[in-house]
Write an enzyme that holds these catalytic residues in place. Structure first.
Site, PDB file in Angstrom:
ATOM      1  N   GLY A 116     -16.226   4.906   5.036  1.00 37.54           N
ATOM      2  CA  GLY A 116     -15.987   3.903   4.267  1.00 37.54           C
ATOM      3  C   GLY A 116     -16.969   2.702   4.939  1.00 37.54           C
ATOM      4  O   GLY A 116     -16.693   1.703   4.476  1.00 37.54           O
ATOM      5  N   ILE A 148     -14.086  -3.600   3.740  1.00 38.10           N
ATOM      6  CA  ILE A 148     -13.660  -3.879   4.986  1.00 38.10           C
ATOM      7  C   ILE A 148     -14.499  -3.715   6.235  1.00 38.10           C
ATOM      8  O   ILE A 148     -14.525  -4.417   7.233  1.00 38.10           O
ATOM      9  CB  ILE A 148     -12.234  -2.896   5.265  1.00 38.10           C
ATOM     10  CG1 ILE A 148     -11.238  -3.455   4.015  1.00 38.10           C
ATOM     11  CG2 ILE A 148     -11.725  -3.073   6.656  1.00 38.10           C
ATOM     12  CD1 ILE A 148      -9.896  -2.618   4.163  1.00 38.10           C
ATOM     13  N   ASN A 200      -6.982  11.387  -2.731  1.00 41.60           N
ATOM     14  CA  ASN A 200      -7.143  11.020  -1.233  1.00 41.60           C
ATOM     15  C   ASN A 200      -6.630  12.218  -0.209  1.00 41.60           C
ATOM     16  O   ASN A 200      -7.339  12.463   1.172  1.00 41.60           O
ATOM     17  CB  ASN A 200      -6.180   9.884  -0.841  1.00 41.60           C
ATOM     18  CG  ASN A 200      -7.119   8.622  -1.408  1.00 41.60           C
ATOM     19  OD1 ASN A 200      -8.247   8.278  -0.918  1.00 41.60           O
ATOM     20  ND2 ASN A 200      -6.766   7.985  -2.366  1.00 41.60           N
ATOM     21  N   GLY A 243      -7.440   3.491   4.767  1.00 42.89           N
ATOM     22  CA  GLY A 243      -7.418   4.026   3.700  1.00 42.89           C
ATOM     23  C   GLY A 243      -6.257   4.179   2.980  1.00 42.89           C
ATOM     24  O   GLY A 243      -5.293   5.076   3.603  1.00 42.89           O
ATOM     25  N   ASP A 296       0.111  -6.311   7.596  1.00 41.92           N
ATOM     26  CA  ASP A 296       1.452  -6.550   7.144  1.00 41.92           C
ATOM     27  C   ASP A 296       2.143  -7.577   8.409  1.00 41.92           C
ATOM     28  O   ASP A 296       2.693  -8.411   8.078  1.00 41.92           O
ATOM     29  CB  ASP A 296       2.286  -5.233   6.678  1.00 41.92           C
ATOM     30  CG  ASP A 296       1.663  -4.664   5.673  1.00 41.92           C
ATOM     31  OD1 ASP A 296       1.194  -5.117   4.644  1.00 41.92           O
ATOM     32  OD2 ASP A 296       1.186  -3.479   6.132  1.00 41.92           O
ATOM     33  N   HIS A 303       3.185   1.398   4.261  1.00 38.24           N
ATOM     34  CA  HIS A 303       2.530   0.351   3.996  1.00 38.24           C
ATOM     35  C   HIS A 303       2.263   0.400   2.539  1.00 38.24           C
ATOM     36  O   HIS A 303       1.260   0.900   1.928  1.00 38.24           O
ATOM     37  CB  HIS A 303       0.947   0.461   4.857  1.00 38.24           C
ATOM     38  CG  HIS A 303      -0.133  -0.347   4.115  1.00 38.24           C
ATOM     39  ND1 HIS A 303      -0.213  -1.922   4.455  1.00 38.24           N
ATOM     40  CD2 HIS A 303      -1.277  -0.416   3.230  1.00 38.24           C
ATOM     41  CE1 HIS A 303      -1.066  -2.468   3.627  1.00 38.24           C
ATOM     42  NE2 HIS A 303      -1.662  -1.648   3.033  1.00 38.24           N
TER      43      HIS A 303
HETATM   44  N1  LIG Z   1      -3.693  -0.333   5.539  1.00 37.61           N
HETATM   45  C1  LIG Z   1      -3.975  -1.446   5.297  1.00 37.61           C
HETATM   46  O1  LIG Z   1      -3.286  -2.443   5.523  1.00 37.61           O
HETATM   47  C2  LIG Z   1      -5.079  -1.783   4.303  1.00 37.61           C
HETATM   48  C3  LIG Z   1      -5.374  -2.986   3.950  1.00 37.61           C
HETATM   49  C4  LIG Z   1      -6.390  -3.347   3.077  1.00 37.61           C
HETATM   50  C5  LIG Z   1      -7.196  -2.162   2.419  1.00 37.61           C
HETATM   51  N2  LIG Z   1      -6.832  -0.948   2.611  1.00 37.61           N
HETATM   52  C6  LIG Z   1      -7.377   0.174   2.111  1.00 37.61           C
HETATM   53  O2  LIG Z   1      -8.554   0.445   2.689  1.00 37.61           O
HETATM   54  C7  LIG Z   1      -9.462   1.043   1.839  1.00 37.61           C
HETATM   55  C8  LIG Z   1     -10.829   0.472   1.938  1.00 37.61           C
HETATM   56  O3  LIG Z   1     -10.697  -0.749   1.183  1.00 37.61           O
HETATM   57  P1  LIG Z   1     -12.243  -1.487   1.139  1.00 37.61           P
HETATM   58  O4  LIG Z   1     -11.799  -2.600   0.714  1.00 37.61           O
HETATM   59  O5  LIG Z   1     -13.094  -1.422   2.407  1.00 37.61           O
HETATM   60  O6  LIG Z   1     -12.830  -0.683  -0.128  1.00 37.61           O
HETATM   61  P2  LIG Z   1     -14.070  -0.382  -0.527  1.00 37.61           P
HETATM   62  O7  LIG Z   1     -14.034   0.040  -1.958  1.00 37.61           O
HETATM   63  O8  LIG Z   1     -14.804  -1.753  -0.491  1.00 37.61           O
HETATM   64  O9  LIG Z   1     -14.876   0.613   0.364  1.00 37.61           O
HETATM   65  C9  LIG Z   1     -14.314   1.838   0.551  1.00 37.61           C
HETATM   66  C10 LIG Z   1     -15.626   2.683   0.842  1.00 37.61           C
HETATM   67  O10 LIG Z   1     -15.096   3.919   1.233  1.00 37.61           O
HETATM   68  C11 LIG Z   1     -16.259   4.923   0.723  1.00 37.61           C
HETATM   69  N3  LIG Z   1     -15.499   6.317   0.619  1.00 37.61           N
HETATM   70  C12 LIG Z   1     -15.090   6.977  -0.399  1.00 37.61           C
HETATM   71  N4  LIG Z   1     -14.804   8.196  -0.129  1.00 37.61           N
HETATM   72  C13 LIG Z   1     -15.209   8.240   1.258  1.00 37.61           C
HETATM   73  C14 LIG Z   1     -15.257   9.482   1.676  1.00 37.61           C
HETATM   74  N5  LIG Z   1     -14.743  10.710   1.468  1.00 37.61           N
HETATM   75  N6  LIG Z   1     -15.978   9.499   3.116  1.00 37.61           N
HETATM   76  C15 LIG Z   1     -16.388   8.179   3.590  1.00 37.61           C
HETATM   77  N7  LIG Z   1     -16.272   7.287   2.666  1.00 37.61           N
HETATM   78  C16 LIG Z   1     -15.686   7.103   1.541  1.00 37.61           C
HETATM   79  C17 LIG Z   1     -16.635   4.354  -0.518  1.00 37.61           C
HETATM   80  O11 LIG Z   1     -17.918   4.926  -0.976  1.00 37.61           O
HETATM   81  C18 LIG Z   1     -16.707   2.797  -0.161  1.00 37.61           C
HETATM   82  O12 LIG Z   1     -17.787   2.558   0.329  1.00 37.61           O
HETATM   83  C19 LIG Z   1      -8.790   1.075   0.441  1.00 37.61           C
HETATM   84  O13 LIG Z   1      -8.083   2.479   0.431  1.00 37.61           O
HETATM   85  C20 LIG Z   1      -7.698  -0.105   0.899  1.00 37.61           C
HETATM   86  O14 LIG Z   1      -6.808   0.232  -0.343  1.00 37.61           O
HETATM   87  C21 LIG Z   1      -5.793  -0.770   3.433  1.00 37.61           C
END
Ligand SMILES: NC(=O)c1ccc[n+]([C@@H]2O[C@H](COP(=O)([O-])OP(=O)(O)OC[C@H]3O[C@@H](n4cnc5c(N)ncnc54)[C@H](O)[C@@H]3O)[C@@H](O)[C@H]2O)c1
Length: 333
Positions: A11, A16, A105, A130, A159, A187
């Site tokens: 990603g 992030i 996912n 993710g 969190d 989460h």
């Molecule tokens: N665990 C936590 O505490 C927490 C906190 C915040 C966000 N998140 C999660 O983190 C993830 C990313 O958030 P973000 O704000 O960076 O989102 P974002 O949409 O800005 O970025 C996600 C990226 O992942 C890429 N992606 C999608 N499928 C992929 C794959 N198969 N292989 C590689 N890359 C792929 C997308 O093209 C995109 O560039 C989301 O799922 C979000 O819900 C988790």
């Protein structure tokens, strides 16, 4: 000079990763003397954006960063990596059912688990960010049988950081004066933020947060609500989800896994449950852990009262359901 380690961020064109890559490349996770080769994975439509990220990393002129490898191929991305930040995931789109999100996912994390199994170092440390992070970590580990299950984790550190910050503000003390706040479970909005084991440093001694605060109705009410809903509050205000704080928390998580925790201090990590505290086995459940020599251990012997037990049951049941749904998707594919 120390040999470089390879670290993958998936990603990598997302929001992030935009903060995370810089923090890693500055040495904030693996140390200021540890050279790095960064592997950046995203999907083909994002290849152009990825090039921009590579340019910016070059323009940061970071001394520890030996090489950056942008790719859309998991085989290249996971080759010989020692640490993996799995940030990329399919976001929830309007009208999408939970099951559809899980299904999309599960497939991503199956492919990445298989690639880790085949190409990564066997002692690779995998942090899944993710969402749904806990169940994605479970799926990923299941498809990487040659890597120990203990090497897979899910992030609940954001969190924990949110909860710690709320307690510090409530007590009017600096953030560093609060420790051992726990996130139990998933989460998701069923997570249980628990200050019951928390410590606060006041007048040169560590004291119990619950005794100093003496406000059970806050700890069992608004405190839990604020932490559970903090992500939504950030989205409502920023119109985008938490990214800087998520990146910082991913660094904290991997930093402590890599370097260990101080004696008496524990941190929250989503890890394979062994059934501790009556939680379901074989789900990735967030527990308080202590870390030594890059190995985590669930903190044992904490007192769980009736209120906490009911909260652990709710989040444990949700994780069990997610696991069963994920397995049914995988079986039907
Ligand atoms: N665990 C936590 O505490 C927490 C906190 C915040 C966000 N998140 C999660 O983190 C993830 C990313 O958030 P973000 O704000 O960076 O989102 P974002 O949409 O800005 O970025 C996600 C990226 O992942 C890429 N992606 C999608 N499928 C992929 C794959 N198969 N292989 C590689 N890359 C792929 C997308 O093209 C995109 O560039 C989301 O799922 C979000 O819900 C988790």
């Amino acid at each position: 000079m120390t040999e470089a380690i390879r670290v993958v961020v998936t990603g990598a064109a997302g929001q992030i990763a935009y903060s995370l890559l810089y923090m890693i490349a500055r040495g904030e996770v693996f140390g200021k003397d540890q050279p790095l080769i960064l592997h950046l994975l995203d999907i083909p439509p994002m290849a152009g954006v990825l090039e921009g990220v590579v340019m910016e990393l070059a323009d940061c002129a970071l001394p520890l960063l030996q090489e950056v490898i942008p790719t859309t191929d998991p085989k290249v991305a996971f080759k010989d990596v020692s640490a993996a930040f799995l940030v990329g995931a399919m976001p929830r789109k309007e009208g999408m059912e939970r099951k559809d999100l899980l299904s999309a996912n599960v497939k991503i994390f199956k492919v990445q688990g298989q690639a880790l199994n085949e190409f990564a170092k066997k002692d690779v440390k995998v942090l899944v960010v993710g969402n749904p992070a806990n169940t994605n970590a479970l799926v990923c580990a299941n498809y990487a049988p040659s890597i120990p299950k203990e090497n897979f984790s899910a992030m609940t550190r954001l969190d924990q950081n949110r909860a710690t910050s709320q307690i510090a503000a409530k007590l009017g003390v600096p953030i560093a004066a609060v420790s051992n706040i726990i996130i139990w479970g998933n989460h998701s909005s069923t997570q249980y933020p628990d200050a019951g084991q928390g410590k606060v440093f006041i007048n040169d001694v560590w004291k119990s947060v619950t005794e100093v605060l003496n406000d059970t109705s806050f700890l069992q009410g608004p405190f839990i609500d604020i932490v559970q809903k903090r992500g939504a509050a950030v989205i409502a205000s920023r119109k985008m989800s938490s990214a800087m704080s998520a990146a910082k928390s991913a660094c904290d998580h991997m930093h402590d896994w890599w370097n260990g925790t101080a004696p008496g201090k524990f941190v929250s990590m989503g890890v394979f449950s062994d059934g501790s505290y009556g939680t379901p086995k074989d789900v990735v459940f967030s527990f308080p852990v202590e870390i030594k020599n890059k190995q985590w251990k669930i903190v044992q012997g904490l007192t769980i009262d009736g209120f906490s037990k009911s909260k652990l049951d709710i989040t444990g049941n949700e994780l069990r359901e997610e696991r069963d749904e994920a397995l049914s998707v995988l079986e039907s594919n």
